[in-house]
Design an enzyme around this catalytic site. Structure first.
Site, PDB file in Angstrom:
ATOM      1  N   LYS A  66      22.389  56.234  80.950  1.00  9.97           N
ATOM      2  CA  LYS A  66      21.179  56.492  80.155  1.00  9.97           C
ATOM      3  C   LYS A  66      21.173  57.930  79.702  1.00  9.97           C
ATOM      4  CE  LYS A  66      17.194  55.346  78.517  1.00  9.97           C
ATOM      5  NZ  LYS A  66      17.751  55.868  77.241  1.00  9.97           N
ATOM      6  N   LYS A 102      25.484  60.634  77.955  1.00  9.05           N
ATOM      7  CA  LYS A 102      25.004  61.413  76.808  1.00  9.05           C
ATOM      8  C   LYS A 102      25.960  61.219  75.662  1.00  9.05           C
ATOM      9  CE  LYS A 102      21.676  64.522  76.103  1.00  9.05           C
ATOM     10  NZ  LYS A 102      20.448  64.598  76.921  1.00  9.05           N
ATOM     11  N   SER A 344      11.443  56.458  78.456  1.00  9.78           N
ATOM     12  CA  SER A 344      12.541  55.626  77.931  1.00  9.78           C
ATOM     13  C   SER A 344      12.805  54.441  78.859  1.00  9.78           C
ATOM     14  CB  SER A 344      13.828  56.445  77.820  1.00  9.78           C
ATOM     15  OG  SER A 344      13.921  57.072  76.565  1.00  9.78           O
TER      16      SER A 344
END
Ligand code: GLU
Length: 404
Positions: A66, A102, A344
């Site tokens: 994530k 990322k 998120s």
């Protein structure tokens, strides 16, 4: 030293105050997977330009990878690797069921037309979709990436895979499966962390605040601090800053910047460079822009009582030492800016469950979670007699150890 070297330096400092299984430390020292892609984009003039992109999938120990995708001229693999590493720790500190990753594209998005930007965003997904997905890797916005960019990406992903959940990307617009509150989440989360620690840090009800950065995070944080009775004495964009010791009205500053595309000439305030702004006397300094802003070069001149790191990696390890010796408390990025990824994860959960929560529910959950984890980090720092960064790393590593 690049950003990833700094991240590993932070890791070794934390493991010096509490030791961990060496296999775990070796695992988190190396990303599980790194993908570099070359994205062809047909530009408006008909020529094809190639862009370099990256996705670093750092750790899946606690859940799907994530983390955001950054569009920046300086983005490179070292930066993205460091940012992915920090995401693993951030999700663990926030105690959400996510790993860390990322992405990035080396591009100055301001040089692209809207059509070129859309083709680039869709191209990124075409190159990477086999390694993305709700149960695999869930990207989100980061520097210079917006809900609109996420909507192009999730749409491209749906076309390529048939996925109908929308859960492969977060930070989407509200009408496209986004969560209430995601836009405010990073700034608001930082404010909740500050509130949770305020008394411990002997800060008053009305703090004098300096904010570096006017993107989603800096702008929202400045507005929230002002709304809650604090005085924002200075703020900057990527070019320069303004100071008014009496306090700035952030909505007026934002309207001025919108109209003039610069802060220079803002009535009643004095112009200041980004570097000088970091050294202003204040209670709370909020770096909300890029990495490596507070280094051994300027750390000794920082006059803030507390640094609330809403950017990722704004303080280098050698600056941490100087600040610690001076008694400046640094509330580390992996705690302070976790609000974005927390909401998120709520968005991902809502998409998978087919639910839509109210803003009130989202903010209550965010508040409960971050207040609790801020105190967990604080308690660790007291027990281990160390700073909040090392304490946050220890909290994260304990959770990774329990999950591996
Ligand atoms: N880019 C944000 C961060 O650095 C948010 C990541 C996300 O929402 O996945 O934490």
């Amino acid at each position: 030293m690049n950003q990833f070297d700094h991240a590993l330096e932070q890791l070794s400092r934390a493991t010096a105050v509490q030791s961990f299984d060496s296999a775990l430390i070796r695992r988190v020292s190396s990303p599980e997977r790194e993908v570099r892609v070359t994205i062809p984009v047909v530009m408006d003039d008909g020529a094809t330009r190639l862009f370099e992109g990256y996705r670093v999938q750092h750790s899946s120990i606690r859940g799907p990878y994530k983390g955001g995708i950054r569009f920046h001229a300086d983005a490179d693999i070292h930066e993205v690797r460091a940012l992915a590493f920090w995401m693993t720790l951030k999700c663990a500190v926030a105690n959400i069921p996510m790993g860390g990753g990322k992405g990035g594209i080396t591009v100055d998005p301001k040089e692209l037309s809207a059509g070129e930007l859309e083709r680039l965003s869709r191209g990124f997904v075409r190159m990477l979709y086999p390694v993305l997905g709700p149960k695999v890797d869930v990207p989100a916005p980061d520097v210079n990436t917006t809900p609109e960019i996420m909507s192009w990406m999730v749409d491209e992903y749906a076309k390529l895979t048939g996925d109908t959940t929308g859960a492969a990307f977060t930070g989407k617009p509200l009408g496209k499966g986004g969560s209430e509150g995601r836009g405010l989440a990073t700034g608001l989360g930082g404010f909740y962390v500050f509130e949770a620690l305020k008394e411990k840090l002997n800060l008053s009800q009305s703090a004098r605040v300096v904010v570096q950065g006017m993107g989603n995070v800096g702008g929202n944080a400045a507005r929230l601090f002002q709304q809650h009775g604090h005085t924002v004495i200075a703020i900057s964009d990527s070019k320069s800053g303004i100071v008014d010791e009496q306090g700035l009205d952030i909505a007026t500053v934002e309207a001025y910047k919108q109209e003039h595309k610069t802060l220079v000439g803002f009535p009643g305030a004095r112009s200041i460079s980004n570097a000088e702004m970091l050294e202003l006397p204040c209670d709370v300094l909020i770096p909300a822009a890029l990495e490596h802003q507070i280094t051994h070069v300027n750390a000794a001149r920082i006059k803030a009582k507390v640094i609330l790191e809403l950017a990722n990696g704004p303080t280098t390890p050698d600056a941490d030492d100087v600040l610690f010796a001076k008694g400046v408390v640094v509330i580390p990025d992996i705690l302070a800016n976790a609000g974005g990824v927390v909401v998120s994860s709520f968005e991902w959960e809502q998409n998978l469950l087919g639910e839509h929560w109210t803003e009130q529910v989202v903010f209550e959950k965010l508040h409960t979670l971050l207040s609790k984890e801020a105190l967990t980090v604080w308690d660790h720092s007291q027990t281990l007699h160390t700073d909040l960064r090392r304490a946050a790393f220890v909290v994260a590593l304990e959770r990774l150890a329990a999950a591996q």
